[in-house]
Design an enzyme around this catalytic site. Sequence first.
Site, PDB file in Angstrom:
ATOM      1  N   LYS A 190     -11.723   2.679  10.290  1.00  0.00           N
ATOM      2  CA  LYS A 190     -12.246   1.673  11.236  1.00  0.00           C
ATOM      3  C   LYS A 190     -11.998   2.069  12.688  1.00  0.00           C
ATOM      4  O   LYS A 190     -12.742   1.662  13.566  1.00  0.00           O
ATOM      5  CB  LYS A 190     -11.638   0.301  10.944  1.00  0.00           C
ATOM      6  CG  LYS A 190     -10.150   0.209  11.226  1.00  0.00           C
ATOM      7  CD  LYS A 190      -9.572  -1.120  10.752  1.00  0.00           C
ATOM      8  CE  LYS A 190      -8.097  -1.185  11.049  1.00  0.00           C
ATOM      9  NZ  LYS A 190      -7.395  -2.171  10.217  1.00  0.00           N
ATOM     10  N   ARG A 221      -1.237 -13.248   7.497  1.00  0.00           N
ATOM     11  CA  ARG A 221      -2.630 -12.865   7.691  1.00  0.00           C
ATOM     12  C   ARG A 221      -3.312 -13.102   6.344  1.00  0.00           C
ATOM     13  O   ARG A 221      -3.244 -14.220   5.849  1.00  0.00           O
ATOM     14  CB  ARG A 221      -2.742 -11.408   8.200  1.00  0.00           C
ATOM     15  CG  ARG A 221      -4.000 -11.202   9.053  1.00  0.00           C
ATOM     16  CD  ARG A 221      -4.145  -9.803   9.630  1.00  0.00           C
ATOM     17  NE  ARG A 221      -4.519  -8.802   8.623  1.00  0.00           N
ATOM     18  CZ  ARG A 221      -4.867  -7.546   8.932  1.00  0.00           C
ATOM     19  NH1 ARG A 221      -4.881  -7.147  10.190  1.00  0.00           N
ATOM     20  NH2 ARG A 221      -5.182  -6.697   7.982  1.00  0.00           N
TER      21      ARG A 221
HETATM   22  C1  LIG Z   1      -6.287  -1.512   9.808  1.00  0.00           C
HETATM   23  C2  LIG Z   1      -5.695  -1.703   8.482  1.00  0.00           C
HETATM   24  C3  LIG Z   1      -4.912  -0.684   7.926  1.00  0.00           C
HETATM   25  C4  LIG Z   1      -4.555   0.585   8.649  1.00  0.00           C
HETATM   26  O1  LIG Z   1      -3.567   0.344   9.592  1.00  0.00           O
HETATM   27  P1  LIG Z   1      -2.855   1.540  10.403  1.00  0.00           P
HETATM   28  O2  LIG Z   1      -1.762   0.887  11.118  1.00  0.00           O
HETATM   29  O3  LIG Z   1      -3.898   2.115  11.303  1.00  0.00           O
HETATM   30  O4  LIG Z   1      -2.383   2.520   9.402  1.00  0.00           O
HETATM   31  C5  LIG Z   1      -4.430  -0.886   6.635  1.00  0.00           C
HETATM   32  N1  LIG Z   1      -4.698  -2.018   5.948  1.00  0.00           N
HETATM   33  C6  LIG Z   1      -5.446  -3.014   6.458  1.00  0.00           C
HETATM   34  C7  LIG Z   1      -5.705  -4.233   5.628  1.00  0.00           C
HETATM   35  C8  LIG Z   1      -5.958  -2.902   7.743  1.00  0.00           C
HETATM   36  O5  LIG Z   1      -6.683  -3.903   8.247  1.00  0.00           O
END
Ligand SMILES: *Cc1c(COP(=O)(O)O)cnc(C)c1O
Length: 356
Positions: A35, A128
């Site tokens: 993302k 969350r």
């Molecule tokens: C964005 C996201 C991640 C990745 O997080 P990082 O800190 O970039 O490793 C993992 N799981 C979910 C549900 C996310 O929204």
Amino acid sequence: MYPCVTVNLACIRNNAKQVADLCAKHHIRVTGVTKVFAGDPVIAQCYLDAGITMLGDSRVDNLARMKDLQAEKWLIRPPMLSEVRRLVQYADVSLNSEIEVIRAISKEACAQKRLHKVILMADLGDIREGYVKEEELLQAAVETERLQGVQLYGIGTNLTCFSFVQPDSEKMAELARLRKAVSEAIGRPLEIVSGGNSATIDLMMRSGIPSQVDNLRLGESLLFGKERARYTYLPGTDPGAFILECEIVELKEKPSLPWGQIGVDSYGNRPSFTDRGQHRTKAVCALGKQDFDPETTTPLDPGILILGASSDHLMLDVTDSEHQYQVGDTVALRLGYFSTMRAFTSAYVEKKYLNE
Ligand SMILES: *Cc1c(COP(=O)(O)O)cnc(C)c1O
């Protein structure tokens, strides 16, 4: 054309490999999170080159961009009821916390003659996504197991994203216990337990993850080599994969302090300024908060100070630089997580790849 972000693909390939190998040593399989770069398939391919076989994104649109890549695709945000058709089309797996949505996925998967795998999320305190009540999670597991077109793949959790609750061995033990409880409820073992994001790497390195937790979803650490619990850089990685160049449109001597009556900014906060003297060389660049995030950005020239940015202007103090800047010159900035995300979301930022 400026602004322009240059993506060092070799750097990302190396960072991803270092981190994925480190995870493998701790029995952790990695889902590469895309993302941050809006699912750009050229960059996602670097994850696959590093040996990663699962890709995760929070937007179905980004998964659609990666449709030609050979990988298991995960939607890592609970799906919208209104996007279930495209979800089933472009994602193999999704993270879920509403049985109503899982029922809709089941129906759609049957219609499309596809199988969609479901990971049920447990909220272990970050407030969350995910089930807080174990009973509800178990009920959802049992019902998912019975539905056609969907397969209960495993469970997962996410921490350090909203309330910044840290993953620790207690949270991981709780997840391991939930794995057992769900397996007992459905009468078979689960394939995967996804224990978090880049904030869990520090715990992993201290061997704080039990063997029942066997997957992490990683974005920041794969791209920047940075874990998110202590914000340290991991061995063998390089944080400079994304370099943004912007152009100087004004260069003048100005005082460090503003003059006149000072009001509040768009967030209602009163800005504060540091007095560095009357005679400073200030550069204005054609770049703004629409395109990058000043707080997660570092100029490559150590003599440059970022003073701040508005939507379309970046203000720099270049007085202490060894370089004699002129109008029309460009300034190179190393982008961190949110800055990279903005650059890839902004249609105004050109993207280029560097492959060495
Ligand atoms: C964005 C996201 C991640 C990745 O997080 P990082 O800190 O970039 O490793 C993992 N799981 C979910 C549900 C996310 O929204």
